[in-house]
Design a protein around this motif. Sequence first.
Motif, PDB file in Angstrom:
ATOM      1  N   ALA A  79       0.840  -1.005  -0.068  1.00 12.22           N
ATOM      2  CA  ALA A  79      -0.132   0.010   0.041  1.00 12.22           C
ATOM      3  C   ALA A  79       0.872   1.416  -0.029  1.00 12.22           C
ATOM      4  O   ALA A  79       0.540   2.253  -0.697  1.00 12.22           O
ATOM      5  CB  ALA A  79      -0.965  -0.105   1.340  1.00 12.22           C
ATOM      6  N   GLY A  80       2.016   1.332   0.968  1.00 14.05           N
ATOM      7  CA  GLY A  80       2.902   2.511   0.800  1.00 14.05           C
ATOM      8  C   GLY A  80       3.508   2.617  -0.651  1.00 14.05           C
ATOM      9  O   GLY A  80       3.629   3.627  -0.895  1.00 14.05           O
ATOM     10  N   PHE A  81       3.724   1.439  -1.155  1.00 17.47           N
ATOM     11  CA  PHE A  81       4.331   1.596  -2.765  1.00 17.47           C
ATOM     12  C   PHE A  81       3.431   2.285  -3.693  1.00 17.47           C
ATOM     13  O   PHE A  81       3.810   3.046  -4.439  1.00 17.47           O
ATOM     14  CB  PHE A  81       4.805   0.258  -3.159  1.00 17.47           C
ATOM     15  CG  PHE A  81       6.081  -0.188  -2.989  1.00 17.47           C
ATOM     16  CD1 PHE A  81       7.247   0.345  -3.012  1.00 17.47           C
ATOM     17  CD2 PHE A  81       6.346  -1.561  -2.060  1.00 17.47           C
ATOM     18  CE1 PHE A  81       8.457  -0.120  -3.109  1.00 17.47           C
ATOM     19  CE2 PHE A  81       7.584  -1.989  -1.928  1.00 17.47           C
ATOM     20  CZ  PHE A  81       8.685  -1.356  -2.204  1.00 17.47           C
ATOM     21  N   VAL A  82       2.013   1.956  -3.434  1.00 16.28           N
ATOM     22  CA  VAL A  82       0.940   2.574  -4.235  1.00 16.28           C
ATOM     23  C   VAL A  82       0.967   4.100  -3.978  1.00 16.28           C
ATOM     24  O   VAL A  82       0.978   4.932  -4.954  1.00 16.28           O
ATOM     25  CB  VAL A  82      -0.243   1.916  -4.010  1.00 16.28           C
ATOM     26  CG1 VAL A  82      -1.478   2.720  -4.727  1.00 16.28           C
ATOM     27  CG2 VAL A  82      -0.388   0.491  -4.437  1.00 16.28           C
ATOM     28  N   ALA A  83       0.987   4.428  -2.916  1.00 15.40           N
ATOM     29  CA  ALA A  83       0.973   5.924  -2.339  1.00 15.40           C
ATOM     30  C   ALA A  83       2.301   6.590  -2.883  1.00 15.40           C
ATOM     31  O   ALA A  83       2.084   7.802  -3.379  1.00 15.40           O
ATOM     32  CB  ALA A  83       0.668   5.906  -0.884  1.00 15.40           C
ATOM     33  N   GLN A  84       3.308   5.822  -2.700  1.00 16.64           N
ATOM     34  CA  GLN A  84       4.651   6.604  -3.153  1.00 16.64           C
ATOM     35  C   GLN A  84       4.663   6.801  -4.753  1.00 16.64           C
ATOM     36  O   GLN A  84       5.141   7.687  -5.029  1.00 16.64           O
ATOM     37  CB  GLN A  84       5.885   5.709  -2.678  1.00 16.64           C
ATOM     38  CG  GLN A  84       7.168   6.161  -3.198  1.00 16.64           C
ATOM     39  CD  GLN A  84       7.769   7.281  -2.338  1.00 16.64           C
ATOM     40  OE1 GLN A  84       6.811   7.821  -1.638  1.00 16.64           O
ATOM     41  NE2 GLN A  84       8.804   7.265  -2.271  1.00 16.64           N
ATOM     42  N   GLY A  85       4.104   5.869  -5.334  1.00 20.20           N
ATOM     43  CA  GLY A  85       4.001   6.095  -6.788  1.00 20.20           C
ATOM     44  C   GLY A  85       3.126   7.050  -7.325  1.00 20.20           C
ATOM     45  O   GLY A  85       3.545   7.621  -8.187  1.00 20.20           O
ATOM     46  N   LEU A  86       2.097   7.072  -6.457  1.00 20.66           N
ATOM     47  CA  LEU A  86       0.986   8.441  -6.813  1.00 20.66           C
ATOM     48  C   LEU A  86       1.777   9.806  -6.749  1.00 20.66           C
ATOM     49  O   LEU A  86       1.795  10.758  -7.384  1.00 20.66           O
ATOM     50  CB  LEU A  86      -0.075   8.121  -6.255  1.00 20.66           C
ATOM     51  CG  LEU A  86      -1.008   7.189  -6.445  1.00 20.66           C
ATOM     52  CD1 LEU A  86      -2.272   7.109  -5.532  1.00 20.66           C
ATOM     53  CD2 LEU A  86      -1.550   7.081  -8.014  1.00 20.66           C
ATOM     54  N   ARG A 112       8.541  11.471   3.121  1.00 24.00           N
ATOM     55  CA  ARG A 112       7.903  10.584   4.207  1.00 24.00           C
ATOM     56  C   ARG A 112       7.602   9.337   3.837  1.00 24.00           C
ATOM     57  O   ARG A 112       7.859   8.300   4.619  1.00 24.00           O
ATOM     58  CB  ARG A 112       6.646  11.659   4.789  1.00 24.00           C
ATOM     59  CG  ARG A 112       7.186  13.138   5.488  1.00 24.00           C
ATOM     60  CD  ARG A 112       5.952  13.679   5.727  1.00 24.00           C
ATOM     61  NE  ARG A 112       6.329  15.206   6.572  1.00 24.00           N
ATOM     62  CZ  ARG A 112       5.438  15.905   6.661  1.00 24.00           C
ATOM     63  NH1 ARG A 112       4.332  15.841   6.414  1.00 24.00           N
ATOM     64  NH2 ARG A 112       6.150  17.141   7.499  1.00 24.00           N
ATOM     65  N   SER A 113       6.838   9.431   2.636  1.00 23.55           N
ATOM     66  CA  SER A 113       6.382   8.070   2.367  1.00 23.55           C
ATOM     67  C   SER A 113       7.482   7.107   2.076  1.00 23.55           C
ATOM     68  O   SER A 113       7.489   5.772   2.335  1.00 23.55           O
ATOM     69  CB  SER A 113       5.464   8.199   1.040  1.00 23.55           C
ATOM     70  OG  SER A 113       5.285   7.007   0.323  1.00 23.55           O
ATOM     71  N   ALA A 114       8.776   7.696   1.449  1.00 26.96           N
ATOM     72  CA  ALA A 114       9.954   6.945   1.291  1.00 26.96           C
ATOM     73  C   ALA A 114      10.446   6.260   2.689  1.00 26.96           C
ATOM     74  O   ALA A 114      10.689   4.997   2.709  1.00 26.96           O
ATOM     75  CB  ALA A 114      10.928   7.618   0.539  1.00 26.96           C
ATOM     76  N   THR A 115      10.378   6.965   3.607  1.00 25.20           N
ATOM     77  CA  THR A 115      10.889   6.934   4.950  1.00 25.20           C
ATOM     78  C   THR A 115      10.005   5.415   5.809  1.00 25.20           C
ATOM     79  O   THR A 115      10.267   4.438   6.054  1.00 25.20           O
ATOM     80  CB  THR A 115      10.807   7.712   5.974  1.00 25.20           C
ATOM     81  OG1 THR A 115      11.796   8.944   5.357  1.00 25.20           O
ATOM     82  CG2 THR A 115      11.484   7.484   7.324  1.00 25.20           C
ATOM     83  N   PHE A 116       8.610   5.591   5.482  1.00 22.77           N
ATOM     84  CA  PHE A 116       7.665   4.830   5.883  1.00 22.77           C
ATOM     85  C   PHE A 116       7.955   3.311   5.267  1.00 22.77           C
ATOM     86  O   PHE A 116       7.828   2.454   5.721  1.00 22.77           O
ATOM     87  CB  PHE A 116       6.061   5.204   5.687  1.00 22.77           C
ATOM     88  CG  PHE A 116       5.221   4.417   5.754  1.00 22.77           C
ATOM     89  CD1 PHE A 116       4.459   4.025   7.147  1.00 22.77           C
ATOM     90  CD2 PHE A 116       4.598   3.454   4.699  1.00 22.77           C
ATOM     91  CE1 PHE A 116       3.957   3.012   7.501  1.00 22.77           C
ATOM     92  CE2 PHE A 116       3.579   2.484   4.942  1.00 22.77           C
ATOM     93  CZ  PHE A 116       3.106   2.382   6.421  1.00 22.77           C
ATOM     94  N   ILE A 117       8.139   3.523   3.868  1.00 24.65           N
ATOM     95  CA  ILE A 117       8.429   2.180   3.115  1.00 24.65           C
ATOM     96  C   ILE A 117       9.817   1.527   3.518  1.00 24.65           C
ATOM     97  O   ILE A 117       9.528   0.227   3.392  1.00 24.65           O
ATOM     98  CB  ILE A 117       8.337   2.536   1.711  1.00 24.65           C
ATOM     99  CG1 ILE A 117       6.939   3.101   1.242  1.00 24.65           C
ATOM    100  CG2 ILE A 117       8.864   1.372   0.535  1.00 24.65           C
ATOM    101  CD1 ILE A 117       6.813   3.355  -0.358  1.00 24.65           C
ATOM    102  N   ASN A 118      10.863   2.282   3.698  1.00 22.29           N
ATOM    103  CA  ASN A 118      11.952   1.589   4.181  1.00 22.29           C
ATOM    104  C   ASN A 118      11.743   0.931   5.425  1.00 22.29           C
ATOM    105  O   ASN A 118      12.320  -0.037   5.608  1.00 22.29           O
ATOM    106  CB  ASN A 118      12.946   2.786   4.095  1.00 22.29           C
ATOM    107  CG  ASN A 118      13.618   3.024   2.843  1.00 22.29           C
ATOM    108  OD1 ASN A 118      13.651   2.199   2.023  1.00 22.29           O
ATOM    109  ND2 ASN A 118      14.084   4.077   2.696  1.00 22.29           N
ATOM    110  N   VAL A 119      10.994   1.492   6.465  1.00 19.57           N
ATOM    111  CA  VAL A 119      10.805   1.079   7.823  1.00 19.57           C
ATOM    112  C   VAL A 119      10.208  -0.410   7.591  1.00 19.57           C
ATOM    113  O   VAL A 119      10.554  -1.269   8.168  1.00 19.57           O
ATOM    114  CB  VAL A 119      10.199   2.156   8.647  1.00 19.57           C
ATOM    115  CG1 VAL A 119       9.801   1.243   9.993  1.00 19.57           C
ATOM    116  CG2 VAL A 119      11.130   3.311   8.844  1.00 19.57           C
ATOM    117  N   THR A 120       8.764  -0.245   7.002  1.00 23.20           N
ATOM    118  CA  THR A 120       8.038  -1.403   7.115  1.00 23.20           C
ATOM    119  C   THR A 120       8.330  -2.462   6.139  1.00 23.20           C
ATOM    120  O   THR A 120       8.462  -3.745   6.447  1.00 23.20           O
ATOM    121  CB  THR A 120       6.498  -0.971   6.300  1.00 23.20           C
ATOM    122  OG1 THR A 120       6.895  -0.394   4.805  1.00 23.20           O
ATOM    123  CG2 THR A 120       5.690  -0.082   7.250  1.00 23.20           C
TER     124      THR A 120
END
Length: 228
Positions: free
Chosen positions: A112-119, A141-149
């Motif tokens: 889901a984070g990848f989808v948001a990051q792509g948008l 911020r989204s990139a940081t979230f994705i890296n953590v998850t």
Amino acid sequence: MRYFCFALLLSLGVGSIRAQDSTAVRRDTVIAPTTTDASANDLLAGLADTTQTEGDLLPHKMIFTQRAFWGPHGLLRSMKIAPLTSEGRVHELKVRRTMLVAHQIGGFITLAGFVAQGLLGAKLYNAKGQDYVDTKKWHERSATFINVTYGTTLALSLTAPPPIVGARKGFTSIKLHKYLAIVHLTGMIATNILAGMIENNSSLKPIHRAAAYTTFGAYAASILAITF
């Protein structure tokens, strides 16, 4: 923060690429029945065996992270937190199941984070002025979230207690999941590196975008491989 997450992904990635989840199965091994499908059985297989000696309670092949924690002389053994006994191994296999279920849940959250990051990334390429500044902030911020998850999801897989049941021979959905993991892990590392380089070289944006899309495609495919 981004570089810390990148370093974490890189260190975990070494173990992921080397990962082998196979071992020989003794004839007197009793496999606990499950109600899940074949893919889930491969990923979440449990085993109760009261006839094995302590030397046979662990698989012959373990990834280095599993050996560091769960090996015969691993940290949890030496600290007497998880003694190597038949009863203890049954409990560990339940822990393994829980961790791998969490691994799957984390996979969907990261997707889901990848989808948001792509948008956000698509919007960022055409944004200007204050809109660019605001979008870039959320993109980071989204990139940081994705890296953590992503890192957490990977760690759950690498540090789960080892199985006893050997991997099924031939090509399986689990093996496809692992092969795709090598692709999206490489993509994650490349995307993070390129993200830092774009600040000084905007010509790298198309390469960064291609790496991000490749990572997303491989990651989505790896999840589908064990879901359907």
